[in-house]
Write a protein that holds these residues in place. Structure first.
Motif, PDB file in Angstrom:
ATOM      1  N   ALA A 138       4.724 -12.024  -5.217  1.00  0.00           N
ATOM      2  CA  ALA A 138       4.778 -11.526  -3.842  1.00  0.00           C
ATOM      3  C   ALA A 138       4.271 -10.099  -3.726  1.00  0.00           C
ATOM      4  CB  ALA A 138       6.215 -11.626  -3.316  1.00  0.00           C
ATOM      5  N   ASP A 139       4.394  -9.325  -4.782  1.00  0.00           N
ATOM      6  CA  ASP A 139       3.983  -7.919  -4.733  1.00  0.00           C
ATOM      7  C   ASP A 139       2.617  -7.688  -5.392  1.00  0.00           C
ATOM      8  OD1 ASP A 139       4.735  -8.406  -7.327  1.00  0.00           O
ATOM      9  OD2 ASP A 139       6.026  -6.647  -7.505  1.00  0.00           O
ATOM     10  N   ALA A 140       1.818  -8.732  -5.498  1.00  0.00           N
ATOM     11  CA  ALA A 140       0.515  -8.632  -6.177  1.00  0.00           C
ATOM     12  C   ALA A 140      -0.390  -7.588  -5.524  1.00  0.00           C
ATOM     13  CB  ALA A 140      -0.183  -9.993  -6.198  1.00  0.00           C
ATOM     14  N   GLN A 141      -0.391  -7.533  -4.202  1.00  0.00           N
ATOM     15  CA  GLN A 141      -1.255  -6.576  -3.518  1.00  0.00           C
ATOM     16  C   GLN A 141      -0.816  -5.136  -3.794  1.00  0.00           C
ATOM     17  OE1 GLN A 141      -1.432  -6.800   0.800  1.00  0.00           O
ATOM     18  NE2 GLN A 141      -3.625  -6.322   0.708  1.00  0.00           N
ATOM     19  N   ALA A 142       0.468  -4.887  -3.798  1.00  0.00           N
ATOM     20  CA  ALA A 142       0.973  -3.538  -4.090  1.00  0.00           C
ATOM     21  C   ALA A 142       0.640  -3.149  -5.532  1.00  0.00           C
ATOM     22  CB  ALA A 142       2.479  -3.468  -3.850  1.00  0.00           C
ATOM     23  N   ARG A 143       0.800  -4.082  -6.453  1.00  0.00           N
ATOM     24  CA  ARG A 143       0.473  -3.790  -7.848  1.00  0.00           C
ATOM     25  C   ARG A 143      -1.019  -3.542  -8.024  1.00  0.00           C
ATOM     26  NH1 ARG A 143       1.568  -8.116 -10.985  1.00  0.00           N
ATOM     27  NH2 ARG A 143       2.041  -9.474  -9.254  1.00  0.00           N
ATOM     28  N   ALA A 144      -1.843  -4.312  -7.302  1.00  0.00           N
ATOM     29  CA  ALA A 144      -3.298  -4.104  -7.354  1.00  0.00           C
ATOM     30  C   ALA A 144      -3.651  -2.713  -6.826  1.00  0.00           C
ATOM     31  CB  ALA A 144      -4.012  -5.186  -6.548  1.00  0.00           C
ATOM     32  N   ALA A 145      -3.023  -2.307  -5.733  1.00  0.00           N
ATOM     33  CA  ALA A 145      -3.281  -0.976  -5.170  1.00  0.00           C
ATOM     34  C   ALA A 145      -2.870   0.112  -6.156  1.00  0.00           C
ATOM     35  CB  ALA A 145      -2.541  -0.816  -3.840  1.00  0.00           C
ATOM     36  N   LEU A 146      -1.755  -0.077  -6.823  1.00  0.00           N
ATOM     37  CA  LEU A 146      -1.313   0.910  -7.812  1.00  0.00           C
ATOM     38  C   LEU A 146      -2.290   0.999  -8.985  1.00  0.00           C
ATOM     39  CD1 LEU A 146       2.529   0.258  -7.772  1.00  0.00           C
ATOM     40  CD2 LEU A 146       1.353   2.358  -7.057  1.00  0.00           C
ATOM     41  N   LEU A 147      -2.834  -0.135  -9.413  1.00  0.00           N
ATOM     42  CA  LEU A 147      -3.828  -0.114 -10.486  1.00  0.00           C
ATOM     43  C   LEU A 147      -5.020   0.754 -10.100  1.00  0.00           C
ATOM     44  CD1 LEU A 147      -3.762  -3.873 -11.513  1.00  0.00           C
ATOM     45  CD2 LEU A 147      -3.263  -1.960 -13.039  1.00  0.00           C
ATOM     46  N   ILE A 148      -5.526   0.560  -8.883  1.00  0.00           N
ATOM     47  CA  ILE A 148      -6.666   1.346  -8.412  1.00  0.00           C
ATOM     48  C   ILE A 148      -6.282   2.814  -8.283  1.00  0.00           C
ATOM     49  CG2 ILE A 148      -8.201   1.749  -6.429  1.00  0.00           C
ATOM     50  CD1 ILE A 148      -9.027  -0.652  -8.109  1.00  0.00           C
ATOM     51  N   CYS A 149      -5.138   3.087  -7.669  1.00  0.00           N
ATOM     52  CA  CYS A 149      -4.728   4.480  -7.449  1.00  0.00           C
ATOM     53  C   CYS A 149      -4.489   5.230  -8.751  1.00  0.00           C
ATOM     54  CB  CYS A 149      -3.489   4.531  -6.566  1.00  0.00           C
ATOM     55  SG  CYS A 149      -3.840   4.086  -4.850  1.00  0.00           S
ATOM     56  N   VAL A 150      -3.935   4.565  -9.738  1.00  0.00           N
ATOM     57  CA  VAL A 150      -3.712   5.224 -11.032  1.00  0.00           C
ATOM     58  C   VAL A 150      -5.052   5.627 -11.649  1.00  0.00           C
ATOM     59  CG1 VAL A 150      -2.963   4.815 -13.424  1.00  0.00           C
ATOM     60  CG2 VAL A 150      -1.466   4.195 -11.529  1.00  0.00           C
ATOM     61  N   THR A 151      -6.013   4.718 -11.658  1.00  0.00           N
ATOM     62  CA  THR A 151      -7.298   5.042 -12.285  1.00  0.00           C
ATOM     63  C   THR A 151      -8.059   6.107 -11.493  1.00  0.00           C
ATOM     64  OG1 THR A 151      -8.340   3.118 -11.242  1.00  0.00           O
ATOM     65  CG2 THR A 151      -7.529   2.829 -13.495  1.00  0.00           C
ATOM     66  N   VAL A 152      -8.002   6.044 -10.167  1.00  0.00           N
ATOM     67  CA  VAL A 152      -8.650   7.080  -9.352  1.00  0.00           C
ATOM     68  C   VAL A 152      -7.958   8.421  -9.580  1.00  0.00           C
ATOM     69  CG1 VAL A 152      -9.080   7.865  -6.976  1.00  0.00           C
ATOM     70  CG2 VAL A 152      -9.569   5.498  -7.623  1.00  0.00           C
ATOM     71  N   GLY A 153      -6.638   8.402  -9.618  1.00  0.00           N
ATOM     72  CA  GLY A 153      -5.885   9.637  -9.830  1.00  0.00           C
ATOM     73  C   GLY A 153      -6.180  10.282 -11.174  1.00  0.00           C
ATOM     74  N   VAL A 154      -6.289   9.482 -12.204  1.00  0.00           N
ATOM     75  CA  VAL A 154      -6.622  10.021 -13.525  1.00  0.00           C
ATOM     76  C   VAL A 154      -8.024  10.620 -13.506  1.00  0.00           C
ATOM     77  CG1 VAL A 154      -7.072   9.407 -15.947  1.00  0.00           C
ATOM     78  CG2 VAL A 154      -5.022   8.542 -14.801  1.00  0.00           C
ATOM     79  N   THR A 155      -8.956   9.940 -12.852  1.00  0.00           N
ATOM     80  CA  THR A 155     -10.320  10.468 -12.740  1.00  0.00           C
ATOM     81  C   THR A 155     -10.319  11.815 -12.021  1.00  0.00           C
ATOM     82  OG1 THR A 155     -11.224   8.227 -12.697  1.00  0.00           O
ATOM     83  CG2 THR A 155     -12.659   9.989 -11.912  1.00  0.00           C
ATOM     84  N   ILE A 156      -9.596  11.909 -10.919  1.00  0.00           N
ATOM     85  CA  ILE A 156      -9.529  13.164 -10.166  1.00  0.00           C
ATOM     86  C   ILE A 156      -8.878  14.256 -11.010  1.00  0.00           C
ATOM     87  CG2 ILE A 156      -8.433  14.298  -8.178  1.00  0.00           C
ATOM     88  CD1 ILE A 156      -8.938  11.631  -6.648  1.00  0.00           C
ATOM     89  N   GLY A 157      -7.764  13.930 -11.656  1.00  0.00           N
ATOM     90  CA  GLY A 157      -7.075  14.915 -12.482  1.00  0.00           C
ATOM     91  C   GLY A 157      -7.927  15.421 -13.630  1.00  0.00           C
ATOM     92  N   HIS A 158      -8.671  14.525 -14.242  1.00  0.00           N
ATOM     93  CA  HIS A 158      -9.493  14.883 -15.395  1.00  0.00           C
ATOM     94  C   HIS A 158     -10.774  15.577 -14.981  1.00  0.00           C
ATOM     95  CE1 HIS A 158     -12.319  14.097 -18.746  1.00  0.00           C
ATOM     96  NE2 HIS A 158     -11.245  14.281 -19.499  1.00  0.00           N
TER      97      HIS A 158
END
Length: 188
Positions: A138-158
């Motif tokens: 049921a929470d697949a969309q939220a988990r998918a969004a978190l996957l994208i946000c984590v990778t984007v956030g790491v890219t921005i931080g780095h």
């Protein structure tokens, strides 16, 4: 600019489109979304502004094309959730090796200009939908969004913020540290 005489019409068209896109990337990188104009892109590419509009429709669509960074999520290889993690980590690793200055500047535009932000959100939403289609629960969309946000956030931080704890790590080390967290997000 004259094209090579032996090219077909389709090849000339493709080269012109690529020249326009390259010019757009450079100008968006130098001036941001707001200050880049269709006339400026056309001038830099050596074409008429009407041709830019014919190929790309609007400044918004031109920016969307110029800002596209291919992410190999919707490939036949990404049929299982674990494949998505590996695709994200592979893409992240190449981003951490160093994004071109034009990509970094476009990322800044996405964070500071409302229209550029909408374009980025649309891109991320498409990626979330691609990942959601492979995940379950049921929470697949939220988990998918978190996957994208984590990778984007790491890219921005780095790449953009230069977070010291990340700057000292090799891209491979960062992706290895992230792997268990991303696997946890894909769920069972």
């Amino acid at each position: 600019m004259s094209e090579s005489p032996g090219l077909t019409r389709a090849e000339r068209r493709q080269r012109t489109q690529e020249r326009i896109l390259d010019s757009a990337r450079d100008l968006f990188a130098q001036h941001g979304f707001e200050r880049t104009t269709i006339r400026g892109v056309a001038s830099a590419a050596g074409v008429d502004p009407a041709l830019v509009m014919q190929y790309y429709g609007s400044k918004r669509e031109l920016f969307a094309r110029a800002a596209q960074v291919p992410v190999p999520l919707a490939t036949p290889a990404a049929e299982e959730p674990a494949d998505i993690v590996e695709a994200l980590l592979s893409t992240l690793g190449s981003k951490l090796d160093g994004l071109p200055a034009t990509t970094l500047t476009m990322m800044r535009s996405m964070l500071t200009h409302p229209e550029a932000q909408r374009i980025a959100t649309e891109t991320f939403d498409r990626q979330v939908e691609e990942i959601t289609a492979v995940l379950s629960g049921a929470d697949a969309q939220a988990r998918a969004a978190l996957l994208i946000c984590v990778t984007v956030g790491v890219t921005i931080g780095h790449q953009m913020l230069g977070v010291e704890a990340l700057r000292g790590l090799r891209p491979h080390d960062i992706t290895e540290l992230l792997r268990p967290a991303l696997h946890a997000l894909i769920g069972p």
